[in-house]
Design a protein around this motif. Structure first.
Motif, PDB file in Angstrom:
ATOM      1  N   LEU A 197       0.826  -1.204   0.000  1.00 55.31           N
ATOM      2  CA  LEU A 197       0.000   0.000   0.000  1.00 55.31           C
ATOM      3  C   LEU A 197       0.863   1.258   0.000  1.00 55.31           C
ATOM      4  O   LEU A 197       0.598   2.221  -0.740  1.00 55.31           O
ATOM      5  CB  LEU A 197      -0.915   0.002   1.224  1.00 55.31           C
ATOM      6  CG  LEU A 197      -2.072  -0.999   1.228  1.00 55.31           C
ATOM      7  CD1 LEU A 197      -2.759  -1.025   2.585  1.00 55.31           C
ATOM      8  CD2 LEU A 197      -3.080  -0.667   0.137  1.00 55.31           C
ATOM      9  N   ALA A 198       1.919   1.237   0.828  1.00 57.18           N
ATOM     10  CA  ALA A 198       2.778   2.421   0.922  1.00 57.18           C
ATOM     11  C   ALA A 198       3.476   2.705  -0.393  1.00 57.18           C
ATOM     12  O   ALA A 198       3.670   3.878  -0.767  1.00 57.18           O
ATOM     13  CB  ALA A 198       3.801   2.230   2.042  1.00 57.18           C
ATOM     14  N   ALA A 199       3.854   1.650  -1.111  1.00 58.10           N
ATOM     15  CA  ALA A 199       4.508   1.854  -2.409  1.00 58.10           C
ATOM     16  C   ALA A 199       3.584   2.585  -3.369  1.00 58.10           C
ATOM     17  O   ALA A 199       4.017   3.480  -4.116  1.00 58.10           O
ATOM     18  CB  ALA A 199       4.929   0.503  -2.986  1.00 58.10           C
ATOM     19  N   VAL A 200       2.304   2.234  -3.364  1.00 55.81           N
ATOM     20  CA  VAL A 200       1.337   2.914  -4.233  1.00 55.81           C
ATOM     21  C   VAL A 200       1.036   4.316  -3.729  1.00 55.81           C
ATOM     22  O   VAL A 200       1.029   5.288  -4.483  1.00 55.81           O
ATOM     23  CB  VAL A 200       0.034   2.091  -4.319  1.00 55.81           C
ATOM     24  CG1 VAL A 200      -1.020   2.838  -5.140  1.00 55.81           C
ATOM     25  CG2 VAL A 200       0.306   0.727  -4.926  1.00 55.81           C
ATOM     26  N   LEU A 201       0.801   4.435  -2.407  1.00 55.24           N
ATOM     27  CA  LEU A 201       0.421   5.729  -1.839  1.00 55.24           C
ATOM     28  C   LEU A 201       1.541   6.755  -1.920  1.00 55.24           C
ATOM     29  O   LEU A 201       1.282   7.960  -1.893  1.00 55.24           O
ATOM     30  CB  LEU A 201      -0.010   5.538  -0.382  1.00 55.24           C
ATOM     31  CG  LEU A 201      -1.310   4.752  -0.189  1.00 55.24           C
ATOM     32  CD1 LEU A 201      -1.502   4.385   1.279  1.00 55.24           C
ATOM     33  CD2 LEU A 201      -2.509   5.549  -0.702  1.00 55.24           C
ATOM     34  N   SER A 202       2.770   6.299  -2.019  1.00 58.00           N
ATOM     35  CA  SER A 202       3.891   7.243  -2.121  1.00 58.00           C
ATOM     36  C   SER A 202       3.818   8.054  -3.411  1.00 58.00           C
ATOM     37  O   SER A 202       4.491   9.071  -3.546  1.00 58.00           O
ATOM     38  CB  SER A 202       5.223   6.497  -2.042  1.00 58.00           C
ATOM     39  OG  SER A 202       5.446   5.701  -3.194  1.00 58.00           O
ATOM     40  N   ARG A 203       3.013   7.610  -4.364  1.00 59.88           N
ATOM     41  CA  ARG A 203       2.840   8.328  -5.631  1.00 59.88           C
ATOM     42  C   ARG A 203       1.621   9.244  -5.603  1.00 59.88           C
ATOM     43  O   ARG A 203       1.299   9.867  -6.616  1.00 59.88           O
ATOM     44  CB  ARG A 203       2.673   7.317  -6.775  1.00 59.88           C
ATOM     45  CG  ARG A 203       3.764   6.269  -6.844  1.00 59.88           C
ATOM     46  CD  ARG A 203       3.411   5.218  -7.905  1.00 59.88           C
ATOM     47  NE  ARG A 203       4.306   4.074  -7.839  1.00 59.88           N
ATOM     48  CZ  ARG A 203       5.516   4.040  -8.389  1.00 59.88           C
ATOM     49  NH1 ARG A 203       5.960   5.082  -9.053  1.00 59.88           N
ATOM     50  NH2 ARG A 203       6.280   2.967  -8.271  1.00 59.88           N
ATOM     51  N   ARG A 204       0.910   9.297  -4.482  1.00 66.22           N
ATOM     52  CA  ARG A 204      -0.320  10.077  -4.394  1.00 66.22           C
ATOM     53  C   ARG A 204      -0.091  11.349  -3.586  1.00 66.22           C
ATOM     54  O   ARG A 204       0.815  11.429  -2.753  1.00 66.22           O
ATOM     55  CB  ARG A 204      -1.427   9.256  -3.719  1.00 66.22           C
ATOM     56  CG  ARG A 204      -1.723   7.908  -4.365  1.00 66.22           C
ATOM     57  CD  ARG A 204      -2.419   8.064  -5.699  1.00 66.22           C
ATOM     58  NE  ARG A 204      -2.988   6.813  -6.156  1.00 66.22           N
ATOM     59  CZ  ARG A 204      -2.424   6.004  -7.024  1.00 66.22           C
ATOM     60  NH1 ARG A 204      -1.233   6.322  -7.532  1.00 66.22           N
ATOM     61  NH2 ARG A 204      -3.012   4.883  -7.403  1.00 66.22           N
ATOM     62  N   PRO A 205      -0.934  12.363  -3.767  1.00 66.11           N
ATOM     63  CA  PRO A 205      -0.873  13.546  -2.902  1.00 66.11           C
ATOM     64  C   PRO A 205      -1.144  13.144  -1.448  1.00 66.11           C
ATOM     65  O   PRO A 205      -1.890  12.204  -1.173  1.00 66.11           O
ATOM     66  CB  PRO A 205      -1.994  14.445  -3.443  1.00 66.11           C
ATOM     67  CG  PRO A 205      -2.244  13.945  -4.838  1.00 66.11           C
ATOM     68  CD  PRO A 205      -1.962  12.478  -4.814  1.00 66.11           C
ATOM     69  N   GLY A 206      -0.548  13.887  -0.522  1.00 65.93           N
ATOM     70  CA  GLY A 206      -0.783  13.609   0.893  1.00 65.93           C
ATOM     71  C   GLY A 206      -0.223  12.300   1.369  1.00 65.93           C
ATOM     72  O   GLY A 206      -0.749  11.695   2.315  1.00 65.93           O
ATOM     73  N   ALA A 207       0.865  11.836   0.749  1.00 64.95           N
ATOM     74  CA  ALA A 207       1.418  10.518   1.062  1.00 64.95           C
ATOM     75  C   ALA A 207       1.737  10.320   2.541  1.00 64.95           C
ATOM     76  O   ALA A 207       1.464   9.237   3.078  1.00 64.95           O
ATOM     77  CB  ALA A 207       2.659  10.265   0.208  1.00 64.95           C
ATOM     78  N   PRO A 208       2.325  11.285   3.242  1.00 66.70           N
ATOM     79  CA  PRO A 208       2.638  11.032   4.657  1.00 66.70           C
ATOM     80  C   PRO A 208       1.418  10.643   5.481  1.00 66.70           C
ATOM     81  O   PRO A 208       1.490   9.748   6.325  1.00 66.70           O
ATOM     82  CB  PRO A 208       3.228  12.368   5.127  1.00 66.70           C
ATOM     83  CG  PRO A 208       3.793  12.982   3.889  1.00 66.70           C
ATOM     84  CD  PRO A 208       2.832  12.610   2.797  1.00 66.70           C
ATOM     85  N   VAL A 209       0.292  11.299   5.240  1.00 64.04           N
ATOM     86  CA  VAL A 209      -0.922  10.998   5.999  1.00 64.04           C
ATOM     87  C   VAL A 209      -1.516   9.661   5.563  1.00 64.04           C
ATOM     88  O   VAL A 209      -1.900   8.832   6.396  1.00 64.04           O
ATOM     89  CB  VAL A 209      -1.955  12.128   5.818  1.00 64.04           C
ATOM     90  CG1 VAL A 209      -3.279  11.760   6.491  1.00 64.04           C
ATOM     91  CG2 VAL A 209      -1.411  13.427   6.392  1.00 64.04           C
ATOM     92  N   SER A 210      -1.590   9.419   4.271  1.00 59.28           N
ATOM     93  CA  SER A 210      -2.218   8.181   3.788  1.00 59.28           C
ATOM     94  C   SER A 210      -1.389   6.954   4.140  1.00 59.28           C
ATOM     95  O   SER A 210      -1.934   5.893   4.450  1.00 59.28           O
ATOM     96  CB  SER A 210      -2.433   8.251   2.272  1.00 59.28           C
ATOM     97  OG  SER A 210      -1.193   8.348   1.583  1.00 59.28           O
ATOM     98  N   ILE A 211      -0.069   7.071   4.127  1.00 60.55           N
ATOM     99  CA  ILE A 211       0.784   5.931   4.480  1.00 60.55           C
ATOM    100  C   ILE A 211       0.638   5.606   5.966  1.00 60.55           C
ATOM    101  O   ILE A 211       0.586   4.434   6.365  1.00 60.55           O
ATOM    102  CB  ILE A 211       2.255   6.219   4.100  1.00 60.55           C
ATOM    103  CG1 ILE A 211       2.395   6.269   2.583  1.00 60.55           C
ATOM    104  CG2 ILE A 211       3.182   5.151   4.673  1.00 60.55           C
ATOM    105  CD1 ILE A 211       3.774   6.694   2.101  1.00 60.55           C
ATOM    106  N   ALA A 212       0.558   6.654   6.801  1.00 59.93           N
ATOM    107  CA  ALA A 212       0.328   6.415   8.230  1.00 59.93           C
ATOM    108  C   ALA A 212      -1.029   5.752   8.452  1.00 59.93           C
ATOM    109  O   ALA A 212      -1.172   4.844   9.293  1.00 59.93           O
ATOM    110  CB  ALA A 212       0.413   7.730   9.001  1.00 59.93           C
ATOM    111  N   ALA A 213      -2.034   6.180   7.694  1.00 60.68           N
ATOM    112  CA  ALA A 213      -3.358   5.547   7.802  1.00 60.68           C
ATOM    113  C   ALA A 213      -3.298   4.090   7.353  1.00 60.68           C
ATOM    114  O   ALA A 213      -3.993   3.229   7.913  1.00 60.68           O
ATOM    115  CB  ALA A 213      -4.374   6.320   6.963  1.00 60.68           C
TER     116      ALA A 213
END
Length: 485
Positions: free
Chosen positions: A79-95
């Motif tokens: 999930l983190a690998a995908v979310l790192s390409r999205r806006p707001g990655a720090p928050v979404s990766i923590a979620a």
């Protein structure tokens, strides 16, 4: 680093750094690589965290459990690998970390929440957040501090100082705001204190067969209680309003064995107050119940709690016919059946929530008893089966988090240690050492107020899951290259 942040060590600050390192490794990776790196990280965490599982039964259960639990960190990595390409990655990766912890706390076989980020923060400044958003909220705070460090470093390298400062301000805000939540949820509505006693009778020997001398274990707790009664009579100690014995303090069913009942009657009468007795109850059909019985000095056994969250492959065997055929040694697993109810009992007029040993790791098991009116939490536990391992310290940290989460004092009573008295802010006011006979007596405040965390329950986990989904969908059609965040 993540393992080193857990008790009995006090390096809570290593946890966000560990998440930062992992997040940096995962940034911009493919899904497959993300899962692989995450799984390796999971093994690096769970293998050293969980060896107590196999201390007396061999390494296979420990290795299998660590391998299964590491899958959740693998999913986080993907999930983190995908979310790192999205806006707001720090928050979404923590979620995403919160989401994967929630999954492994429920699956398989009822889940195994051990090792959640929040359980390593009992000594840290983020602990007060538990009163607002529970274990999930503390875990999110730890994770987002780690992810924002990565985002700030990346922004600084890309010469975007405003973005870098913005992310670091978020980290500073979390550290500054956490203690304030403790002030907001302070003892404004605490009731008068109650004097409690936790009896640690000790066991004849360590290991799975410690209760082969079941009579000796019961005798130890009776003797410790009678010594307490003598100290009270002599004025050396105050008379407790309620007494807590550990899980398995009577592996002889006192409802069926007259001699065991007589011993407990004698101990309760000597002290003159009710005792919460941890007892194995024979159901008469080949199964057992792991009970906590309210034992009145006049009327004997009354209200009870039967352990609802049982240890798979320990207290019961999932898919028993299949597992026994594949692994004959698994037949040693117990035949306990879970109880029902809310976990609340009345002990000398005090509404008490009981979380027997393993149950303290589960959010809903503790929260249900508090919502049912419990003004004090007790954790009767039997850690003798895990020897002198770190397990008992890990469990004590969970009890401290539950105290803050629900604004309740907690009494931990262990057969062999560590027993403890904990105030609603998570402070341990008294504790025992391992494999000694001891009695802890002290005053603890009661509370009837519900914290935000108690009211919200699993809402923070639901919000984490929803936010991960939103962030995944938000950039679905965007380019695959890492974006500036």
């Amino acid at each position: 680093m993540l393992y080193a942040s857990f008790p009995p060590r006090t390096g809570w600050w290593l946890a966000p750094l560990a998440i930062a390192v992992l997040t940096a490794v995962l940034r911009g990776r493919t899904v497959r690589a993300g899962f692989g790196y995450g799984y390796l990280a999971g093994l690096g965490f769970f293998l050293p965290l969980l060896p107590w599982v196999g201390v007396y039964v061999g390494s296979v259960p420990w290795l299998v459990l660590a391998a299964v639990e590491a899958l959740a960190v693998g999913i986080f990595g993907a999930l983190a690998a995908v979310l790192s390409r999205r806006p707001g990655a720090p928050v979404s990766i923590a979620a995403a970390w919160v989401l994967t912890e929630a999954i492994r706390a429920r699956l398989p076989f009822g889940g195994f929440p051990w090792g959640r980020l929040a359980f390593g923060q009992a000594e840290g400044p983020l602990l007060p957040l538990a009163s607002v958003a529970g274990a999930a909220g503390v875990g999110f705070a730890v994770a987002v501090i780690g992810t924002t460090v990565v985002a700030a470093v990346a922004a600084a390298r890309e010469r975007r100082p405003t973005v870098a400062v913005g992310w670091m301000l978020l980290t500073a805000f979390l550290f500054a705001a956490a203690p304030l939540t403790g002030v907001v949820n302070s003892a404004s509505s605490l009731a008068p204190a109650v004097t409690v006693a936790a009896v640690q009778g000790n066991v004849p020997r360590m290991g799975l067969d410690f209760n082969a001398q079941r009579r000796a274990v019961l005798d130890n707790h009776v003797a410790a209680t009678e010594r307490l009664a003598a100290d009270v009579a002599a004025g050396r100690l105050p008379r407790p309003q309620l007494v807590v014995w550990p899980e398995n303090s009577s592996d002889i069913d006192p409802l069926r064995q007259a001699d065991a009942r007589a011993e407990i009657d004698e101990a309760a009468a000597a002290l003159g107050v009710p005792i919460l007795v941890g007892a194995v109850l024979d159901n008469g059909d080949g199964t057992s119940g792991n009970g906590a019985l309210v034992w009145d000095p006049v009327t004997g056994p009354g209200d009870r709690h039967l352990k609802r969250r049982l240890v798979p492959f320990g207290e019961y065997l999932p898919l028993r016919p299949v597992i026994e055929r594949l692994w004959p040694a698994a037949a040693q697993a117990g035949r306990f059946v879970p109880g029902d109810g809310t976990g609340r009992v009345e002990l000398n007029g005090v509404p008490v929530g009981v979380a027997t040993c393993y149950e303290v790791a589960f959010d809903d098991a503790v929260a249900e008893s508090v919502r049912a009116g419990a003004q004090l939490l007790v954790v009767p536990t039997n850690n003798a089966t895990f020897g002198r391992t770190e397990m008992t310290y890990q469990q004590l940290a969970m009890s401290r988090l539950r105290a803050v989460e629900h604004g309740r004092s907690v009494v931990v009573a262990a057969t062999s240690g560590v027993s403890a008295l904990i105030t609603p802010d998570g402070t341990v006011t008294d504790r025992s050492t391992m494999f000694t006979a001891d009695v802890l007596v002290g005053e603890l405040p009661l509370s009837a107020r519900l914290t935000w965390a108690t009211r919200l329950g699993s809402v923070p986990e639901v919000l984490a899951a929803a936010s991960v989904l939103v962030f995944l969908l938000a950039g679905h059609r965007k380019a695959r290259a890492p974006i500036n965040y």
